[in-house]
Write a protein that holds these residues in place. Structure first.
Motif, PDB file in Angstrom:
ATOM      1  N   ILE A  17      -4.243  10.322   4.755  1.00 13.49           N
ATOM      2  CA  ILE A  17      -4.569   8.868   4.992  1.00 13.49           C
ATOM      3  C   ILE A  17      -5.261   8.106   3.653  1.00 13.49           C
ATOM      4  CG2 ILE A  17      -6.215   7.556   6.516  1.00 13.49           C
ATOM      5  CD1 ILE A  17      -5.599   9.581   8.746  1.00 13.49           C
ATOM      6  N   ALA A  18      -5.997   9.054   2.909  1.00 15.28           N
ATOM      7  CA  ALA A  18      -6.565   8.342   1.949  1.00 15.28           C
ATOM      8  C   ALA A  18      -5.448   7.975   0.685  1.00 15.28           C
ATOM      9  CB  ALA A  18      -7.474   9.476   1.123  1.00 15.28           C
ATOM     10  N   ALA A  19      -4.365   8.644   0.876  1.00  8.39           N
ATOM     11  CA  ALA A  19      -3.311   8.301  -0.191  1.00  8.39           C
ATOM     12  C   ALA A  19      -2.348   6.927   0.505  1.00  8.39           C
ATOM     13  CB  ALA A  19      -2.455   9.347  -0.272  1.00  8.39           C
ATOM     14  N   ILE A  20      -2.377   6.834   1.935  1.00 13.07           N
ATOM     15  CA  ILE A  20      -1.828   5.761   2.360  1.00 13.07           C
ATOM     16  C   ILE A  20      -2.724   4.677   1.859  1.00 13.07           C
ATOM     17  CG2 ILE A  20      -1.219   4.712   4.787  1.00 13.07           C
ATOM     18  CD1 ILE A  20      -0.664   7.404   5.573  1.00 13.07           C
ATOM     19  N   CYS A  21      -4.103   4.573   2.411  1.00 13.40           N
ATOM     20  CA  CYS A  21      -4.754   3.554   2.139  1.00 13.40           C
ATOM     21  C   CYS A  21      -4.711   2.946   0.685  1.00 13.40           C
ATOM     22  CB  CYS A  21      -6.218   3.909   2.386  1.00 13.40           C
ATOM     23  SG  CYS A  21      -6.703   4.254   4.155  1.00 13.40           S
ATOM     24  N   ILE A  22      -4.797   3.856  -0.165  1.00 10.51           N
ATOM     25  CA  ILE A  22      -4.541   3.581  -1.702  1.00 10.51           C
ATOM     26  C   ILE A  22      -3.479   2.898  -1.999  1.00 10.51           C
ATOM     27  CG2 ILE A  22      -4.422   4.558  -3.996  1.00 10.51           C
ATOM     28  CD1 ILE A  22      -6.365   6.851  -3.296  1.00 10.51           C
ATOM     29  N   VAL A  23      -2.128   3.173  -1.207  1.00 11.22           N
ATOM     30  CA  VAL A  23      -1.023   2.553  -1.418  1.00 11.22           C
ATOM     31  C   VAL A  23      -1.131   1.203  -0.791  1.00 11.22           C
ATOM     32  CG1 VAL A  23       1.522   2.494  -0.734  1.00 11.22           C
ATOM     33  CG2 VAL A  23       0.357   4.488  -1.490  1.00 11.22           C
ATOM     34  N   VAL A  24      -1.633   1.113   0.344  1.00  8.50           N
ATOM     35  CA  VAL A  24      -1.842  -0.284   1.006  1.00  8.50           C
ATOM     36  C   VAL A  24      -2.608  -1.204  -0.075  1.00  8.50           C
ATOM     37  CG1 VAL A  24      -3.007  -1.445   2.795  1.00  8.50           C
ATOM     38  CG2 VAL A  24      -1.696   0.616   3.369  1.00  8.50           C
ATOM     39  N   TYR A  25      -3.933  -0.650  -0.574  1.00  4.58           N
ATOM     40  CA  TYR A  25      -4.530  -1.649  -1.392  1.00  4.58           C
ATOM     41  C   TYR A  25      -3.809  -2.036  -2.584  1.00  4.58           C
ATOM     42  CZ  TYR A  25      -8.494   0.356   1.127  1.00  4.58           C
ATOM     43  OH  TYR A  25      -9.300   0.671   2.164  1.00  4.58           O
ATOM     44  N   ALA A  26      -3.248  -0.836  -3.247  1.00  5.72           N
ATOM     45  CA  ALA A  26      -2.360  -1.586  -4.493  1.00  5.72           C
ATOM     46  C   ALA A  26      -1.275  -2.516  -4.026  1.00  5.72           C
ATOM     47  CB  ALA A  26      -1.634  -0.080  -5.000  1.00  5.72           C
ATOM     48  N   ALA A  27      -0.407  -2.101  -2.845  1.00 10.67           N
ATOM     49  CA  ALA A  27       0.742  -3.068  -2.545  1.00 10.67           C
ATOM     50  C   ALA A  27       0.021  -4.510  -2.325  1.00 10.67           C
ATOM     51  CB  ALA A  27       1.277  -2.508  -1.152  1.00 10.67           C
ATOM     52  N   ALA A  28      -1.060  -4.652  -1.745  1.00 12.12           N
ATOM     53  CA  ALA A  28      -1.681  -5.756  -1.228  1.00 12.12           C
ATOM     54  C   ALA A  28      -2.031  -6.789  -2.711  1.00 12.12           C
ATOM     55  CB  ALA A  28      -3.069  -5.713  -0.284  1.00 12.12           C
ATOM     56  N   LEU A  29      -2.572  -5.880  -3.427  1.00 12.89           N
ATOM     57  CA  LEU A  29      -3.181  -6.454  -4.673  1.00 12.89           C
ATOM     58  C   LEU A  29      -1.812  -7.070  -5.533  1.00 12.89           C
ATOM     59  CD1 LEU A  29      -5.226  -7.228  -6.790  1.00 12.89           C
ATOM     60  CD2 LEU A  29      -4.866  -5.061  -7.593  1.00 12.89           C
ATOM     61  N   VAL A  30      -0.911  -5.809  -5.705  1.00 15.05           N
ATOM     62  CA  VAL A  30       0.458  -6.401  -6.362  1.00 15.05           C
ATOM     63  C   VAL A  30       1.006  -7.537  -5.682  1.00 15.05           C
ATOM     64  CG1 VAL A  30       2.709  -5.658  -6.984  1.00 15.05           C
ATOM     65  CG2 VAL A  30       0.659  -4.219  -7.417  1.00 15.05           C
ATOM     66  N   SER A  31       1.203  -7.606  -4.392  1.00 17.44           N
ATOM     67  CA  SER A  31       2.078  -8.453  -3.559  1.00 17.44           C
ATOM     68  C   SER A  31       0.859 -10.001  -3.813  1.00 17.44           C
ATOM     69  CB  SER A  31       1.855  -8.235  -2.092  1.00 17.44           C
ATOM     70  OG  SER A  31       2.499  -9.407  -1.197  1.00 17.44           O
ATOM     71  N   ALA A  32      -0.282  -9.969  -3.720  1.00 16.29           N
ATOM     72  CA  ALA A  32      -0.884 -11.077  -3.944  1.00 16.29           C
ATOM     73  C   ALA A  32      -0.703 -11.974  -5.223  1.00 16.29           C
ATOM     74  CB  ALA A  32      -2.445 -10.850  -3.740  1.00 16.29           C
TER      75      ALA A  32
END
Length: 449
Positions: A17-32
């Protein structure tokens, strides 16, 4: 073992779950960032098209009258209808003229000459073109455009915030569940003993609790007044031994009765030394018997080695206990049990000492805990403990080594002896080098295979 497997599964799920959260944060930042960049590039193209359209319109309108009222209204309406342009500056034979979407936000006047403001949200591209108006020379138009569409930017930031909040909520609940499960497992593993001796196995569900078995009561010689002739004793025991062939006893003189009178005081000392500890805790201190220390330490070392955890062994001794008595020692032991919160891992040590097994901490943390306990005890009993060396402490730790209980107890004991003999150091820690220790063990195996 089932609890350990459940804890391991929980740790694996938490890591996933921690890895998933990191991926979500990175994806949100890159997408923005990517969406904002594409929006700026799109506005750059739109601004260029709108500028050239206004420049052509200004050239056509200038034929009817440059800077007349129809000309000014035409340029103002075109600027207002544009999506990206914020201001225009037209230079003519008679001076410079400024047009703004919102007055005072894009143009700054310097010595009666209009200049574009330097704002971070303006495009850096150059929008400049000469105007071809009949009868006029040196007529130019330039413009500045905004880089950000705040409506689109607000939507991007909202979507990014929603993704980040989703990741945070997932991480928060995962951390909460892991913390609750960890506290529950820790409470079961190190729950203090309360109740009868039948609950001894509840101390550490994952590790075997080993205590010495109680030997049978020692044989004692009968006093002189209770002596019985050998023949009478044999006759009384004969019915019980009928099924067993007794070994031949040497013949004794028929007139001699067997009697034995032990020396005065020896019987009591023999009984006291031969009697094993009864119960888990000593009545003298209400903490574990000293005889159980090595077995329990061996069990904890094995458990910590399996879980790749550190362990600290702390021994402490009070100086000049003779004038203080057992009441003070019992209170001191109770203070240690309350401070270290692991009553089943605290044991007597000699006449005036206490030993503490403290799992899952390193040497530095153990030293800090010992120093804090030392300060509390010194402040609590200033009438008994006047100097810092009246209470000395020795510490050693597993430190990643595959070490047995005897060696760890020896190291802590040596550290305590150093503290007792050194007037400047009331706490001494034995710090080992794991690499050198492994090299030493390897050399010992080669020397004594």
């Amino acid at each position: 073992m089932q609890q350990k497997n459940a804890f391991n599964r929980t740790s694996i799920i938490s890591a996933v779950i921690a890895a998933i959260c990191i991926v979500v944060y990175a994806a949100a930042l890159v997408s923005a960032v990517l969406r904002i960049y594409l929006s700026v590039e799109q506005r750059r193209l739109v601004a260029e098209k709108e500028f050239f359209d206004i420049a052509d319109l200004a050239s056509s309108a200038g034929v009817l009258g440059f800077m007349d009222e129809p000309f000014v209204e035409t340029i103002t309406d075109a600027l207002t209808a544009s999506v990206t342009l914020e201001a225009l500056i037209i230079t003519g034979p008679n001076g410079e003229y400024a047009f703004e979407r919102e007055q005072g936000k894009a143009v700054n006047w310097v010595s009666n000459s209009p200049r574009f403001r330097g704002r971070f949200d303006f495009l850096s591209q150059s929008l400049y073109q000469p105007l071809h108006i009949a009868g006029l020379r040196n007529v130019n138009i330039q413009a500045v455009a905004s880089a950000l569409d705040y409506r689109i930017l607000t939507g991007i930031l909202k979507q990014t915030l929603i993704m980040v909040l989703a990741g945070l909520i997932l991480a928060f609940f995962t951390l909460l569940m892991e913390s609750l499960l960890g506290k529950s497992a820790e409470k079961r593993r190190y729950a203090p003993y309360q109740g009868t001796e039948d609950r001894a196995a509840e101390f550490i569900p994952e590790a075997e609790t080993v205590f010495p078995e109680e030997p049978p009561p020692p044989l004692r010689a009968a006093p002189a007044e209770a002596t019985v002739p050998l023949q009478a004793a044999a006759a009384a025991q004969a019915p019980q031994e009928a099924a067993v062939q007794a070994p031949q006893e040497p013949e004794l003189p028929p007139t001699g009765d067997i009697s034995f009178e032990p020396p005065a005081g020896s019987r009591e000392r023999d009984e006291e030394s031969a009697a094993p500890p009864k119960g888990l805790y000593s009545p003298r201190s209400n903490i574990g018997w000293e005889e159980y220390t090595e077995d329990r330490l061996e069990s904890e070392l094995h458990r910590c080695a399996s879980a790749e955890q550190d362990l600290v062994f702390i021994v402490m001794e009070i100086m000049d206990l003779g004038f203080q008595g057992d009441d003070f020692y019992k209170q001191f032991a109770e203070d240690a049990a309350r401070f270290f919160t692991l009553r089943d891992l605290i044991f007597e040590k000699g006449e005036q000492g206490v030993a503490v097994i403290y799992p899952n901490i390193d040497l530095e943390t153990g030293f800090a805990k010992a120093d804090e306990f030392h300060s509390r005890v010194m402040d609590k009993y200033p009438a008994y403990l006047k100097a810092k060396n009246d209470l000395c402490i020795g510490i050693s730790s597993r430190a990643g080594r595959l070490i047995d209980a005897g060696r760890l107890m020896f190291e802590a004991g040596e550290a305590l002896e150093r503290a007792l003999s050194d007037p400047d150091s009331h706490i001494v820690a034995f710090k080992s080098d794991p690499d050198k220790y492994r090299a030493f063990i390897a050399s010992q195996k080669k020397t004594h295979p």
